[in-house]
Design an enzyme around this catalytic site. Structure first.
Site, PDB file in Angstrom:
ATOM      1  N   ARG A 167       0.786  -1.553  -0.171  1.00 31.84           N
ATOM      2  CA  ARG A 167       0.416   0.178  -0.079  1.00 31.84           C
ATOM      3  C   ARG A 167       1.027   1.174   0.183  1.00 31.84           C
ATOM      4  O   ARG A 167       0.804   1.830  -0.883  1.00 31.84           O
ATOM      5  CB  ARG A 167      -1.339   0.182   1.307  1.00 31.84           C
ATOM      6  CG  ARG A 167      -1.942   0.843   1.068  1.00 31.84           C
ATOM      7  CD  ARG A 167      -2.111   2.275   1.283  1.00 31.84           C
ATOM      8  NE  ARG A 167      -1.530   2.658   2.983  1.00 31.84           N
ATOM      9  CZ  ARG A 167      -1.031   3.714   3.336  1.00 31.84           C
ATOM     10  NH1 ARG A 167      -1.261   4.617   2.513  1.00 31.84           N
ATOM     11  NH2 ARG A 167      -0.158   3.757   4.608  1.00 31.84           N
ATOM     12  N   ASP A 168       1.180   1.336   1.018  1.00 25.86           N
ATOM     13  CA  ASP A 168       2.423   3.123   1.333  1.00 25.86           C
ATOM     14  C   ASP A 168       3.248   3.130   0.341  1.00 25.86           C
ATOM     15  O   ASP A 168       4.055   3.862  -0.202  1.00 25.86           O
ATOM     16  CB  ASP A 168       3.165   3.068   2.449  1.00 25.86           C
ATOM     17  CG  ASP A 168       3.496   4.140   2.991  1.00 25.86           C
ATOM     18  OD1 ASP A 168       3.142   5.113   2.539  1.00 25.86           O
ATOM     19  OD2 ASP A 168       4.459   4.371   3.627  1.00 25.86           O
ATOM     20  N   HIS A 215       6.888   4.498  12.137  1.00 30.31           N
ATOM     21  CA  HIS A 215       6.565   4.572  10.971  1.00 30.31           C
ATOM     22  C   HIS A 215       8.044   5.212  10.398  1.00 30.31           C
ATOM     23  O   HIS A 215       7.937   6.411  10.066  1.00 30.31           O
ATOM     24  CB  HIS A 215       5.587   4.843  10.362  1.00 30.31           C
ATOM     25  CG  HIS A 215       5.416   4.907   8.892  1.00 30.31           C
ATOM     26  ND1 HIS A 215       4.954   4.421   8.198  1.00 30.31           N
ATOM     27  CD2 HIS A 215       5.917   5.428   7.631  1.00 30.31           C
ATOM     28  CE1 HIS A 215       4.667   3.773   6.908  1.00 30.31           C
ATOM     29  NE2 HIS A 215       5.531   4.800   6.622  1.00 30.31           N
ATOM     30  N   HIS A 256      11.175   7.496   7.710  1.00 33.23           N
ATOM     31  CA  HIS A 256      11.630   6.622   5.580  1.00 33.23           C
ATOM     32  C   HIS A 256      13.240   7.764   6.017  1.00 33.23           C
ATOM     33  O   HIS A 256      13.550   8.517   7.624  1.00 33.23           O
ATOM     34  CB  HIS A 256      10.642   8.041   5.753  1.00 33.23           C
ATOM     35  CG  HIS A 256       9.643   8.070   5.582  1.00 33.23           C
ATOM     36  ND1 HIS A 256       8.757   9.034   4.910  1.00 33.23           N
ATOM     37  CD2 HIS A 256       8.697   6.648   5.244  1.00 33.23           C
ATOM     38  CE1 HIS A 256       7.672   8.607   4.328  1.00 33.23           C
ATOM     39  NE2 HIS A 256       7.584   6.624   4.418  1.00 33.23           N
ATOM     40  N   CYS A 278       5.632   9.442   0.152  1.00 35.89           N
ATOM     41  CA  CYS A 278       4.828   9.902   0.331  1.00 35.89           C
ATOM     42  C   CYS A 278       4.859  11.347  -1.546  1.00 35.89           C
ATOM     43  O   CYS A 278       5.287  12.198  -1.438  1.00 35.89           O
ATOM     44  CB  CYS A 278       4.444  11.233   1.494  1.00 35.89           C
ATOM     45  SG  CYS A 278       2.902  12.088   1.232  1.00 35.89           S
ATOM     46  N   ASN A 299      10.810   4.404   2.057  1.00 32.92           N
ATOM     47  CA  ASN A 299      10.548   4.400   3.843  1.00 32.92           C
ATOM     48  C   ASN A 299      11.710   3.139   3.677  1.00 32.92           C
ATOM     49  O   ASN A 299      12.160   2.923   3.381  1.00 32.92           O
ATOM     50  CB  ASN A 299       8.939   2.322   3.704  1.00 32.92           C
ATOM     51  CG  ASN A 299       7.960   3.509   3.205  1.00 32.92           C
ATOM     52  OD1 ASN A 299       7.717   4.594   3.980  1.00 32.92           O
ATOM     53  ND2 ASN A 299       6.751   3.024   2.116  1.00 32.92           N
TER      54      ASN A 299
HETATM   55 MG    MG Z   1       6.231   5.896   4.669  1.00 33.75          MG
END
Ligand code: MG
Length: 311
Positions: free
Chosen positions: A26-27, A219, A221, A252, A261
């Protein structure tokens, strides 16, 4: 090189087990210019499940015009065993998305809140107050419907337009997500500007606000190379849930300066060396990342998968 590496050196003060939420389907994929068809997205999720990951973001119920990479998430859920031990959360941005997710049989959903006014307007298209109310309403409705809800907070450690973010604002937003029924609040370093002391300060604010550390995920990055250092800082504070993306894919799409990520393999290499169990096979993830790179036709942001596979 020997597969006995990394050598094991436990740090007794750290947790003995952590959970990884794998976000690449997803991300990760929503930030890629190539849209993968449903069978390929399903194969990715199946490969990640085979590698031992038990929490895998499966997609999102957003407008296919806004995010074509996530179109037909319903068909992705159709291809998954939603009664298995693994969980496959899907992102629901609004009430309509939640209704679609429920109709598709979703058991786990995620909602998204911004911590800052600028990101709320740029990403969610409305004022911070309006998007927060909307997100909390979706979280409450999902909880009432018997779903498990994960709450994401964006721009926790800095905003590209506003700069610094007050840890107290993060704690307040996290408190509201927990009160709305979220079982996990994932703290998003959306533009990767966090540093280890900053992570400690934000976690201290959350704990002071009465939020159990067991309900907090991080989460990260790797924009400024801090992702793993920030994970280590959170481990020292007792955090046991981390988001990561196979090969480091994704960023993003709405935040300028955002880069990849934290790669799942980077995270696993460190956790394996610390003797922190995850149940995940780093070689299987690395092989999946290389397969995914071929599917996307792009190199992976992280070099760790190829290092793992060339041992
Ligand atoms: Mg992310």
């Amino acid at each position: 090189m020997s597969t006995d590496l990394p050598q094991l050196f436990r740090q007794p003060a750290l947790p003995s087990h952590v959970s990884i939420c794998e976000v690449s389907p997803r991300d990760g994929l929503q930030a890629e210019s190539t849209t993968l068809p449903v069978p390929v997205r399903l194969e990715l999720i199946h490969r990640l499940t085979e590698a031992g990951l038990t929490s895998i973001e499966a997609g999102s119920f957003v407008s296919p015009r806004a995010v074509p990479q996530m179109a037909d998430t319903r068909s992705v859920l159709d291809g998954l065993d939603l009664d298995s031990a693994a969980t496959y959360p899907v992102l629901v941005p609004n009430r309509r998305g939640l209704d679609d997710a429920i109709a598709a049989g979703a058991v786990d959903v995620s909602v998204f809140l911004s911590v800052t006014e600028s990101f709320s307007q740029a990403n969610l298209g409305d004022s911070l107050q309006a998007t927060t109310e909307r997100g909390l309403e979706v979280a409450r409705a999902a909880t009432t419907a018997g779903l498990r809800v994960r709450g994401y907070l964006s721009m926790v450690f800095g905003d590209p337009w506003e700069g610094a973010v007050d840890p107290q604002d993060v704690a307040s937003a996290a408190r509201r997500l927990v009160d709305a029924g979220c079982t996990t609040v994932s703290l998003g370093d959306t533009i990767g500007t966090a540093t280890p002391g900053h992570v400690t300060a934000v976690l201290d604010s959350l704990v002071s606000a009465g939020i159990p550390i067991d309900s907090v995920a991080l989460h990260t990055h790797n924009t400024y190379g801090q992702a793993l250092a920030n994970v280590y800082s959170a481990l020292q504070a007792g955090v046991r849930q981390f988001d990561a993306s196979a090969g480091g894919i994704g960023g993003c799409p709405f935040a300028r300066t955002a880069s990849g990520n934290l790669a799942t393999e980077d995270l696993l290499w460190m956790l394996d060396g610390l003797g922190i169990s995850t149940g995940v096979d780093i070689e299987a993830v690395a092989a999946t990342s290389q397969w995914l790179s071929d599917q996307l036709g792009t190199p992976l942001p992280s070099a760790t998968p190829s290092a793992v596979l060339s041992r």
